[in-house]
Structures are given as C-alpha cells and as structure tokens.
Design a protein around this motif. Structure first.
Motif, PDB file in Angstrom:
ATOM      1  N   UNK A   1       0.820  -1.212   0.000  1.00  0.00           N
ATOM      2  CA  UNK A   1       0.000   0.000   0.000  1.00  0.00           C
ATOM      3  C   UNK A   1       0.855   1.264   0.000  1.00  0.00           C
ATOM      4  N   UNK A   2       0.526   2.164  -0.946  1.00  0.00           N
ATOM      5  CA  UNK A   2       1.181   3.470  -1.045  1.00  0.00           C
ATOM      6  C   UNK A   2       2.684   3.384  -1.264  1.00  0.00           C
ATOM      7  N   UNK A   3       3.140   2.341  -1.928  1.00  0.00           N
ATOM      8  CA  UNK A   3       4.551   2.229  -2.275  1.00  0.00           C
ATOM      9  C   UNK A   3       4.967   3.436  -3.113  1.00  0.00           C
ATOM     10  N   UNK A   4       5.987   4.185  -2.707  1.00  0.00           N
ATOM     11  CA  UNK A   4       6.463   5.282  -3.553  1.00  0.00           C
ATOM     12  C   UNK A   4       7.012   4.731  -4.871  1.00  0.00           C
ATOM     13  N   UNK A   5       6.609   5.331  -5.987  1.00  0.00           N
ATOM     14  CA  UNK A   5       7.081   4.872  -7.293  1.00  0.00           C
ATOM     15  C   UNK A   5       7.553   6.063  -8.115  1.00  0.00           C
TER      16      UNK A   5
ATOM     17  N   UNK B   1      -2.588   9.105 -15.593  1.00  0.00           N
ATOM     18  CA  UNK B   1      -2.961   7.776 -15.103  1.00  0.00           C
ATOM     19  C   UNK B   1      -2.143   7.394 -13.879  1.00  0.00           C
ATOM     20  N   UNK B   2      -0.858   7.721 -13.889  1.00  0.00           N
ATOM     21  CA  UNK B   2      -0.002   7.399 -12.753  1.00  0.00           C
ATOM     22  C   UNK B   2      -0.479   8.087 -11.488  1.00  0.00           C
ATOM     23  N   UNK B   3      -0.826   9.359 -11.586  1.00  0.00           N
ATOM     24  CA  UNK B   3      -1.241  10.100 -10.400  1.00  0.00           C
ATOM     25  C   UNK B   3      -2.551   9.591  -9.829  1.00  0.00           C
TER      26      UNK B   3
ATOM     27  N   UNK C   1       3.793  10.039  -2.874  1.00  0.00           N
ATOM     28  CA  UNK C   1       4.859   9.136  -3.292  1.00  0.00           C
ATOM     29  C   UNK C   1       4.798   8.767  -4.756  1.00  0.00           C
ATOM     30  N   UNK C   2       4.552   9.774  -5.630  1.00  0.00           N
ATOM     31  CA  UNK C   2       4.433   9.528  -7.066  1.00  0.00           C
ATOM     32  C   UNK C   2       5.408  10.445  -7.812  1.00  0.00           C
TER      33      UNK C   2
ATOM     34  N   UNK D   1       7.261  10.721   0.105  1.00  0.00           N
ATOM     35  CA  UNK D   1       5.815  10.835  -0.021  1.00  0.00           C
ATOM     36  C   UNK D   1       5.333  12.010  -0.834  1.00  0.00           C
ATOM     37  N   UNK D   2       6.252  12.731  -1.494  1.00  0.00           N
ATOM     38  CA  UNK D   2       5.846  13.875  -2.300  1.00  0.00           C
ATOM     39  C   UNK D   2       5.499  13.448  -3.723  1.00  0.00           C
ATOM     40  N   UNK D   3       4.879  14.380  -4.450  1.00  0.00           N
ATOM     41  CA  UNK D   3       4.552  14.160  -5.858  1.00  0.00           C
ATOM     42  C   UNK D   3       5.504  14.998  -6.706  1.00  0.00           C
ATOM     43  N   UNK D   4       6.122  14.385  -7.715  1.00  0.00           N
ATOM     44  CA  UNK D   4       7.096  15.107  -8.536  1.00  0.00           C
ATOM     45  C   UNK D   4       6.881  14.778 -10.009  1.00  0.00           C
ATOM     46  N   UNK D   5       6.543  15.787 -10.800  1.00  0.00           N
ATOM     47  CA  UNK D   5       6.358  15.629 -12.229  1.00  0.00           C
ATOM     48  C   UNK D   5       7.483  16.371 -12.945  1.00  0.00           C
TER      49      UNK D   5
END
Length: 217
Positions: free
Chosen positions: A75-79, A93-95, A101-102, A126-130
C-alpha cells in the motif's frame, strides 16, 4: 533506502543500480519485466520502486499498470516512473494510483545525477514530482477555454511548480516571492478550481490532477 528497479534495457538498469549503490542505496532487486517487478515488491517490501513506462511484452504502458499493481501489493509504495518521452496520459494515469509518493521523470534526467537523486528522495518521502518538461508541455498545449483559464498567469506558474512536486518554501524561492504570497496564490487556486477542504483528499494533488485533465486533449 531499499529500492527495486524495473527496466528492460539491461545497460540502463545496471547503470542505475550501480549509481544508486554508489550513493548508499540498497538495490534489493533489478528486473526487466512488469510481472517480475510485482513479485519483487511482494518479496522484498522495498521503500521505493523505479519503473520504466514501456516494458515487455508490448512496450506500451506496462510500467504504469505495474506501478498500480505494485501499490496494491504494498500500500502506497512510492514509485518513480521513467519515460523516454513526454506522455501526458501516462502522467495523469499514474497520479490516479494515489495521492503521495508519485514521480514521473524523463529518462534524460538520470544523467543529471543531483536532479535525479533529489527527485528520488522527494518521492520516497511521499511527495509528488512531475518532470518540469512534462509540466511545460502540458501548459503549452492547454486550450483557451479549459478550467485553467480561471487562473491568473501567476497562479498558473504556482500550479506548474506544484505539479513538479515543490513545497511552498521551494516555490517561493523559485519565484522570488514570500511564503505568504505563495500561500495566498494556492488558496486562490483551490477556490477557483472548486477544491474545498476535505479530509479524504490532498487538495494539492487534486489541483494538479485537474490541471492534467484539462491538458489531456
């Protein structure tokens, strides 16, 4: 930090593994197929997975689908997903696999070691980075009548930096404004996008998703 790598290009896979080991990370598995990734996540319970978008057998979206499966296994594995090209639908789709953690990064950034490692650590935290190039192309392609037309140019700049995964302090530094000004812009963005406070969702991620949806046509 314990990391699983999924990349079908053996040279790139081993190169990333060597780089990360040199930086003090533990590579618990380095695989070339999506199914092997999910199995490695189940076996090792890593802290982060670095995944190529295009893997066998079809070399289309196996990586995105594997990321979603891996996050169900752990669950909630950072990828952190790597792509050779800007692919807007994949970023969106990924988000949708979670609100923390994306990461979605162009492969060319791997050679820029400090930038790559910074993104990797932020995603693991745990942050989001695009990727900035993804953000830039998304804004360039947005239509005049989409939901983002409600935002001022300054607010769109803030939202772009939010999409890159930057926090308020980093946004203020990048834009050379005060933290208070950034907070004001973000509050205005939430209001214009109709994102009311809700304990069940992250409004920053929801705003970025709204932005990605508006530019996905």
């Amino acid at each position: 930090m314990r990391i699983v790598i999924a990349e079908d290009d053996a040279l790139l896979r081993e190169g990333m593994a060597a780089l990360l080991r040199d930086e003090g990370f533990e590579i618990v598995a380095a695989v070339g197929e999506a199914d092997a990734l999910v199995e490695a996540v189940a076996e090792h319970g890593p802290d982060l997975a670095v995944i190529d978008v295009r893997m066998p057998p079809t070399h289309t979206d196996e990586g995105i689908r594997a990321a979603a499966r891996a996050r169900r296994v752990r669950a909630d594995l950072p990828v952190l997903v790597l792509s050779a090209y800007v692919e807007r639908s994949f970023a969106t789709e990924l988000m949708r696999t979670g609100t923390s953690g994306i990461g979605y990064l162009l492969k060319e950034r791997v050679g820029r070691v400090e930038q790559f490692l910074d993104t990797l650590r932020r995603v693991a935290d745990g942050q989001t980075a695009i990727d900035p190039e993804v953000v830039a192309q998304l804004f360039a392609r947005r239509s005049a009548d989409d939901v983002l037309s409600r935002l001022s140019p300054r607010e769109r700049d803030v939202l772009a930096l939010m999409a890159e995964g930057l926090g308020n302090g980093a946004i203020a530094e990048r834009m050379t404004v005060t933290d208070g000004a950034v907070h004001k812009h973000i509050r205005s963005i939430f209001g214009k996008l109709g994102l009311a406070p809700d304990d069940r969702s992250d409004r920053r991620v929801a705003a970025v998703l709204r932005y990605l949806d508006a530019t996905a046509h």
